[in-house]
Motif scaffolding. Structure first.
Motif, PDB file in Angstrom:
ATOM      1  N   SER A   1      58.436  -9.501  25.141  1.00 20.04           N
ATOM      2  CA  SER A   1      57.234  -8.660  25.054  1.00 20.04           C
ATOM      3  C   SER A   1      56.198  -9.307  24.122  1.00 20.04           C
ATOM      4  O   SER A   1      55.000  -9.247  24.382  1.00 20.04           O
ATOM      5  CB  SER A   1      57.584  -7.239  24.603  1.00 20.04           C
ATOM      6  N   ARG A   2      56.680  -9.964  23.050  1.00 20.09           N
ATOM      7  CA  ARG A   2      55.732 -10.663  22.175  1.00 20.09           C
ATOM      8  C   ARG A   2      55.058 -11.804  22.931  1.00 20.09           C
ATOM      9  O   ARG A   2      53.852 -12.051  22.760  1.00 20.09           O
ATOM     10  CB  ARG A   2      56.461 -11.204  20.933  1.00 20.09           C
ATOM     11  N   LEU A   3      55.833 -12.486  23.768  1.00 22.29           N
ATOM     12  CA  LEU A   3      55.290 -13.614  24.539  1.00 22.29           C
ATOM     13  C   LEU A   3      54.138 -13.140  25.428  1.00 22.29           C
ATOM     14  O   LEU A   3      53.098 -13.800  25.522  1.00 22.29           O
ATOM     15  CB  LEU A   3      56.407 -14.233  25.375  1.00 22.29           C
ATOM     16  N   ALA A   4      54.325 -11.973  26.076  1.00 19.68           N
ATOM     17  CA  ALA A   4      53.276 -11.477  26.973  1.00 19.68           C
ATOM     18  C   ALA A   4      51.979 -11.271  26.192  1.00 19.68           C
ATOM     19  O   ALA A   4      50.889 -11.634  26.649  1.00 19.68           O
ATOM     20  CB  ALA A   4      53.724 -10.171  27.631  1.00 19.68           C
ATOM     21  N   GLN A   5      52.088 -10.710  24.998  1.00 25.17           N
ATOM     22  CA  GLN A   5      50.874 -10.491  24.201  1.00 25.17           C
ATOM     23  C   GLN A   5      50.325 -11.816  23.665  1.00 25.17           C
ATOM     24  O   GLN A   5      49.103 -11.996  23.575  1.00 25.17           O
ATOM     25  CB  GLN A   5      51.140  -9.504  23.058  1.00 25.17           C
ATOM     26  N   ALA A   6      51.222 -12.735  23.323  1.00 33.42           N
ATOM     27  CA  ALA A   6      50.768 -14.046  22.832  1.00 33.42           C
ATOM     28  C   ALA A   6      49.959 -14.757  23.916  1.00 33.42           C
ATOM     29  O   ALA A   6      48.993 -15.469  23.630  1.00 33.42           O
ATOM     30  CB  ALA A   6      51.964 -14.894  22.408  1.00 33.42           C
ATOM     31  N   ALA A   7      50.333 -14.543  25.169  1.00 34.23           N
ATOM     32  CA  ALA A   7      49.586 -15.160  26.275  1.00 34.23           C
ATOM     33  C   ALA A   7      48.154 -14.626  26.282  1.00 34.23           C
ATOM     34  O   ALA A   7      47.200 -15.375  26.518  1.00 34.23           O
ATOM     35  CB  ALA A   7      50.281 -14.879  27.605  1.00 34.23           C
ATOM     36  N   VAL A   8      47.988 -13.346  26.005  1.00 34.52           N
ATOM     37  CA  VAL A   8      46.637 -12.764  25.953  1.00 34.52           C
ATOM     38  C   VAL A   8      45.868 -13.339  24.767  1.00 34.52           C
ATOM     39  O   VAL A   8      44.668 -13.626  24.859  1.00 34.52           O
ATOM     40  CB  VAL A   8      46.706 -11.226  25.852  1.00 34.52           C
ATOM     41  N   GLU A   9      46.588 -13.548  23.667  1.00 32.69           N
ATOM     42  CA  GLU A   9      45.932 -14.099  22.476  1.00 32.69           C
ATOM     43  C   GLU A   9      45.374 -15.491  22.793  1.00 32.69           C
ATOM     44  O   GLU A   9      44.292 -15.844  22.325  1.00 32.69           O
ATOM     45  CB  GLU A   9      46.951 -14.144  21.326  1.00 32.69           C
ATOM     46  N   GLN A  10      46.084 -16.259  23.603  1.00 28.56           N
ATOM     47  CA  GLN A  10      45.583 -17.605  23.948  1.00 28.56           C
ATOM     48  C   GLN A  10      44.624 -17.597  25.135  1.00 28.56           C
ATOM     49  O   GLN A  10      43.877 -18.553  25.327  1.00 28.56           O
ATOM     50  CB  GLN A  10      46.760 -18.542  24.262  1.00 28.56           C
ATOM     51  N   HIS A  11      44.685 -16.540  25.959  1.00 31.37           N
ATOM     52  CA  HIS A  11      43.881 -16.543  27.188  1.00 31.37           C
ATOM     53  C   HIS A  11      43.029 -15.290  27.303  1.00 31.37           C
ATOM     54  O   HIS A  11      43.423 -14.327  27.960  1.00 31.37           O
ATOM     55  CB  HIS A  11      44.781 -16.663  28.419  1.00 31.37           C
ATOM     56  N   HIS A  12      41.903 -15.297  26.623  1.00 28.16           N
ATOM     57  CA  HIS A  12      40.961 -14.188  26.789  1.00 28.16           C
ATOM     58  C   HIS A  12      39.564 -14.697  26.472  1.00 28.16           C
ATOM     59  O   HIS A  12      39.403 -15.797  25.928  1.00 28.16           O
ATOM     60  CB  HIS A  12      41.320 -13.012  25.868  1.00 28.16           C
ATOM     61  N   ASP A  13      38.549 -13.920  26.859  1.00 28.81           N
ATOM     62  CA  ASP A  13      37.177 -14.237  26.454  1.00 28.81           C
ATOM     63  C   ASP A  13      36.490 -12.933  26.088  1.00 28.81           C
ATOM     64  O   ASP A  13      37.151 -11.896  25.956  1.00 28.81           O
ATOM     65  CB  ASP A  13      36.436 -15.025  27.549  1.00 28.81           C
ATOM     66  N   ALA A  14      35.189 -12.980  25.928  1.00 29.58           N
ATOM     67  CA  ALA A  14      34.471 -11.793  25.443  1.00 29.58           C
ATOM     68  C   ALA A  14      34.599 -10.616  26.410  1.00 29.58           C
ATOM     69  O   ALA A  14      34.466  -9.460  26.013  1.00 29.58           O
ATOM     70  CB  ALA A  14      32.993 -12.136  25.250  1.00 29.58           C
ATOM     71  N   ASN A  15      34.870 -10.892  27.688  1.00 25.83           N
ATOM     72  CA  ASN A  15      34.915  -9.808  28.671  1.00 25.83           C
ATOM     73  C   ASN A  15      36.313  -9.250  28.939  1.00 25.83           C
ATOM     74  O   ASN A  15      36.452  -8.247  29.632  1.00 25.83           O
ATOM     75  CB  ASN A  15      34.319 -10.280  30.001  1.00 25.83           C
ATOM     76  N   GLY A  16      37.322  -9.936  28.430  1.00 20.38           N
ATOM     77  CA  GLY A  16      38.666  -9.414  28.671  1.00 20.38           C
ATOM     78  C   GLY A  16      39.724 -10.491  28.745  1.00 20.38           C
ATOM     79  O   GLY A  16      39.543 -11.608  28.248  1.00 20.38           O
ATOM     80  N   ILE A  17      40.820 -10.122  29.399  1.00 19.83           N
ATOM     81  CA  ILE A  17      41.985 -10.999  29.499  1.00 19.83           C
ATOM     82  C   ILE A  17      41.757 -12.008  30.621  1.00 19.83           C
ATOM     83  O   ILE A  17      41.061 -11.721  31.596  1.00 19.83           O
ATOM     84  CB  ILE A  17      43.238 -10.144  29.811  1.00 19.83           C
ATOM     85  N   CYS A  18      42.336 -13.215  30.493  1.00 15.25           N
ATOM     86  CA  CYS A  18      42.331 -14.197  31.582  1.00 15.25           C
ATOM     87  C   CYS A  18      43.777 -14.635  31.770  1.00 15.25           C
ATOM     88  O   CYS A  18      44.183 -15.670  31.247  1.00 15.25           O
ATOM     89  CB  CYS A  18      41.488 -15.422  31.224  1.00 15.25           C
ATOM     90  N   TRP A  19      44.573 -13.839  32.470  1.00 18.11           N
ATOM     91  CA  TRP A  19      46.008 -14.145  32.588  1.00 18.11           C
ATOM     92  C   TRP A  19      46.253 -15.496  33.228  1.00 18.11           C
ATOM     93  O   TRP A  19      45.621 -15.824  34.246  1.00 18.11           O
ATOM     94  CB  TRP A  19      46.708 -13.096  33.464  1.00 18.11           C
ATOM     95  N   PRO A  20      47.220 -16.258  32.702  1.00 19.27           N
ATOM     96  CA  PRO A  20      47.704 -17.407  33.472  1.00 19.27           C
ATOM     97  C   PRO A  20      48.283 -16.866  34.785  1.00 19.27           C
ATOM     98  O   PRO A  20      48.924 -15.804  34.781  1.00 19.27           O
ATOM     99  CB  PRO A  20      48.830 -17.977  32.589  1.00 19.27           C
ATOM    100  N   VAL A  21      48.036 -17.567  35.874  1.00 15.12           N
ATOM    101  CA  VAL A  21      48.442 -17.049  37.194  1.00 15.12           C
ATOM    102  C   VAL A  21      49.933 -16.715  37.244  1.00 15.12           C
ATOM    103  O   VAL A  21      50.354 -15.713  37.821  1.00 15.12           O
ATOM    104  CB  VAL A  21      48.114 -18.095  38.277  1.00 15.12           C
ATOM    105  N   SER A  22      50.748 -17.564  36.595  1.00 17.06           N
ATOM    106  CA  SER A  22      52.203 -17.408  36.710  1.00 17.06           C
ATOM    107  C   SER A  22      52.714 -16.079  36.174  1.00 17.06           C
ATOM    108  O   SER A  22      53.776 -15.627  36.570  1.00 17.06           O
ATOM    109  CB  SER A  22      52.890 -18.555  35.970  1.00 17.06           C
TER     110      SER A  22
END
Ligand code: ATP
Ligand code: MG
Length: 608
Positions: free
Chosen positions: A481-502
């Motif tokens: 669960s921490r990993l999922a949030q860490a992914a958001v921490e590395q992949h977002h911009d001013a408008n929101g989340i940018c999930w890695p496709v995988s």
């Protein structure tokens, strides 16, 4: 899935409870809801992400030959008493939730599973012929964290993948540890994370070698130190370095006595002392008083000498105190500053805090009621190496200049590495390089446990020579669960989340700009159907909201591709928008699948 059926509630503003971007975004985009401190509901969108992360974890671990299992979360105290961890995990700063059943038997809610699995392994694994074995599970863990925060980053209930391996020899353990290291690198890469492996402290879990995997991000709770050439990387808890050279003290050690007394009225900090007299902090020794509490109730005052410019590393100190005292007093529960108030309460005469020297006599502890009346004295190597230094005189408003270790002052206590390595320090492996700092989120941790748990729980096997010996063990965790949030921490911009496709909850979102327009609605429905038939996971934003609202939500949710069906629908035209980077292009609806499919298939494997 249709967005109208998704129970989607997005928030326009940042919730007050969230401090870091990933926590704000997961709340705002309707992925999680807080139920209580450190306790979150994983809403359907996040559950899809967690299942995708789990699927990557399973694939990579299964490929190493590991076996999936599921162990109980309710664990009998007796197992933890046998490993010697019950007190440490339940008393003091212990993080295990524990309870009594109706028969008055104590149980703990699993924060980790070494005890349970080692007892099972001892039962099931009898011969070297059955080894090695590596078992893993993906399960909710419970930890009554002292400071739950940042949403899923530090929860009190969270999802972990934990694995435990059993071996007939240390070499075999090392082989599996190396294979897990590689599997972890693949898992994080496939989840779209930039992660670095760092040397780690083995902490309460015990054992020898251990390595953490850190997702680098500003919001990380851990400080990692790396050399520029990348050959050294460690958690600051564990990092070693060369301290800056000390500046020699003019005049060296004084010929007689323990140094010259210097009046230092009110100069109780290193900064004030050096500011007033022109000393360099490297010419001083500071003394810290702390109190260590143990499982058997013993309270041991500690007197720690450090060079004035250095900081104490709490983890190194706790490890040293454990090594020196746990045989006699059991588990170390905590170490806290020994304050003037606490000293007075325990019956001590006033101690001249701010003016302490390493020669502070045990006599100051004479009146102590509940504490040991002798200091455990330790010095960091930087203090021990100084031939002459400035230190407190153990009387108010006075320091000693030109003091040195030896009879006149006091002999140097046991010398250890107790200092915190700092960014800018020279590296031990190559002094021409310096350590650089970065912040990291720990998403995984692998350990060579050795035989600590198997010896304590008598989990033995018969070796090739027919002799019984304890199993060799490794353990390996990933915070799913921490990993999922860490992914958001590395992949977002001013408008929101940018999930890695995988690991995105859906791969494509089809957005008809105006559902009241029959042509748009019909084309959107058709494309939505075709995309799904092609095995692509799609959302259809069928809500009667304004286009702007739907575009904003799509950005916030972070679905990797958005297909906009707008006015061009009349001519069979749609717009394809890539969430990360925002690239847009118009294309014929008939070309959509041929364009999307290969890109998505490559991206699913984490080949971004
Ligand atoms: P930390 O140092 O962050 O407290 P830990 O060393 O206690 O973590 P481990 O016991 O090694 O963690 O657990 C394995 C993994 O589980 C960690 O690498 C981390 O990703 C995750 N994890 C640990 N504690 C939590 C928590 N409270 N909330 C969410 N994930 C956690
Ligand atoms: Mg850890």
């Amino acid at each position: 899935m249709r967005v109208s059926r998704l129970m989607l509630v997005t928030l326009r503003d940042d919730p007050a409870e969230a401090e870091i971007p990933s926590h704000k975004l997961l709340l705002r985009a309707g992925y999680i809801r807080r139920v209580s401190s450190g306790i979150y509901a994983y809403l359907p969108l996040l559950w899809r992400v967690l299942q995708k992360v789990s699927a990557v974890v399973r694939e990579e671990l299964n490929a190493t030959g590991a076996l999936e299992t599921l162990l109980p979360q309710l664990q009998p105290a007796e197992l933890w008493q046998r490993s010697g961890r019950w007190a440490g995990y339940t008393a003091g700063e212990g993080i295990m939730f524990h309870l009594e059943d109706r028969q008055g038997r104590e149980l703990g809610l699993g924060p980790t599973h070494e005890e349970v699995i080692t007892a099972l392994a001892g039962d099931l694994l009898r011969s070297y012929r059955q080894l090695p074995v590596n078992l893993y599970q993906i399960q909710t863990k419970f930890r009554d964290e002292i400071r739950p925060r940042f949403g899923l980053m530090r929860g009190r209930e969270f999802i972990m993948k934990d694995a435990y391996s059993f071996h007939a020899s240390e070499e075999c353990l090392k082989g599996t540890y190396a294979a897990m290291d590689q599997a972890y690198r693949r898992i994080f890469a496939r989840c779209g994370l930039r992660a670095v492996a760092v040397e780690a402290d083995s902490g309460a879990i015990g054992g020898s070698a251990s390595q953490e995997f850190m997702v680098t991000a500003e919001a990380g709770e851990d400080l990692i130190l790396t050399s520029a050439d990348g050959s050294y990387a460690a958690n600051q808890e564990r990092a070693v370095s060369l301290a800056p050279e000390a500046m020699p003290l003019p005049g060296g050690p004084r010929a007689v006595g323990a140094g010259e007394a210097l009046a230092t009225p009110g100069q109780s900090s290193i900064g004030e002392l050096c500011g007033a007299h022109g000393f360099d902090p490297t010419q001083t020794v500071k003394v810290l008083l702390l109190l260590a509490r143990f499982e058997d109730g013993a309270q041991q005052p500690l007197l720690i000498a450090l060079r004035g410019d250095q900081q104490l590393n709490d983890v190194k100190l706790a490890n040293a105190v454990t090594a020196l005292c746990s045989e006699e007093h059991g588990t170390l529960l905590d170490i806290s500053p020994l304050t003037a108030e606490a000293a007075a309460k325990d019956g001590l005469e006033p101690i001249p805090f701010g003016f302490l020297g390493p020669h502070l006599a045990d006599g100051v502890l004479d009146g102590a009621r509940s504490w040991k009346q002798r200091f455990l004295r330790l010095a960091d190597a930087t203090a021990a190496e100084l031939p002459a230094f400035v230190c407190g005189a153990n009387s108010l408003d006075t320091h000693l200049v030109g003091a040195g270790w030896g009879e006149a002052l006091c002999s140097c206590p046991q010398t250890l590495d107790l200092r915190a390595a700092q960014p800018g320090d020279r590296c031990q492996h190559d002094p021409s390089q310096t350590l650089e700092a970065a912040r990291g989120i720990e998403v995984g941790h692998i350990f060579q446990l050795g035989r600590k748990y198997s010896a304590a729980l008598e989990a033995t096997f018969t070796n090739e020579a027919g002799v019984d010996e304890p199993l060799w063990m490794g353990c390996y965790g990933i915070g799913v669960s921490r990993l999922a949030q860490a992914a958001v921490e590395q992949h977002h911009d001013a408008n929101g989340i940018c999930w890695p496709v995988s690991i995105a909850p859906f791969e494509v979102i089809v957005v008809p700009a105006n559902v009241a327009d029959a042509q748009q609605a019909e084309l959107a429905e058709r494309l939505y159907g075709e995309i799904q038939c092609a095995g692509i996971e799609a959302l259809l934003d069928d809500r009667g909201e304004r286009a702007g609202v739907k575009f904003k939500d799509a950005d916030l949710l972070g679905i990797p591709w958005r297909v906009v069906v707008g006015r061009g629908a009349a001519d069979g035209q749609v717009e394809l928008v890539e969430r990360a980077g925002g690239q847009k292009r118009d294309l014929a609806a008939s070309e959509l699948l041929a364009t999307l499919q290969p890109t998505i298939e490559a991206a699913r494997r984490g080949l971004l």
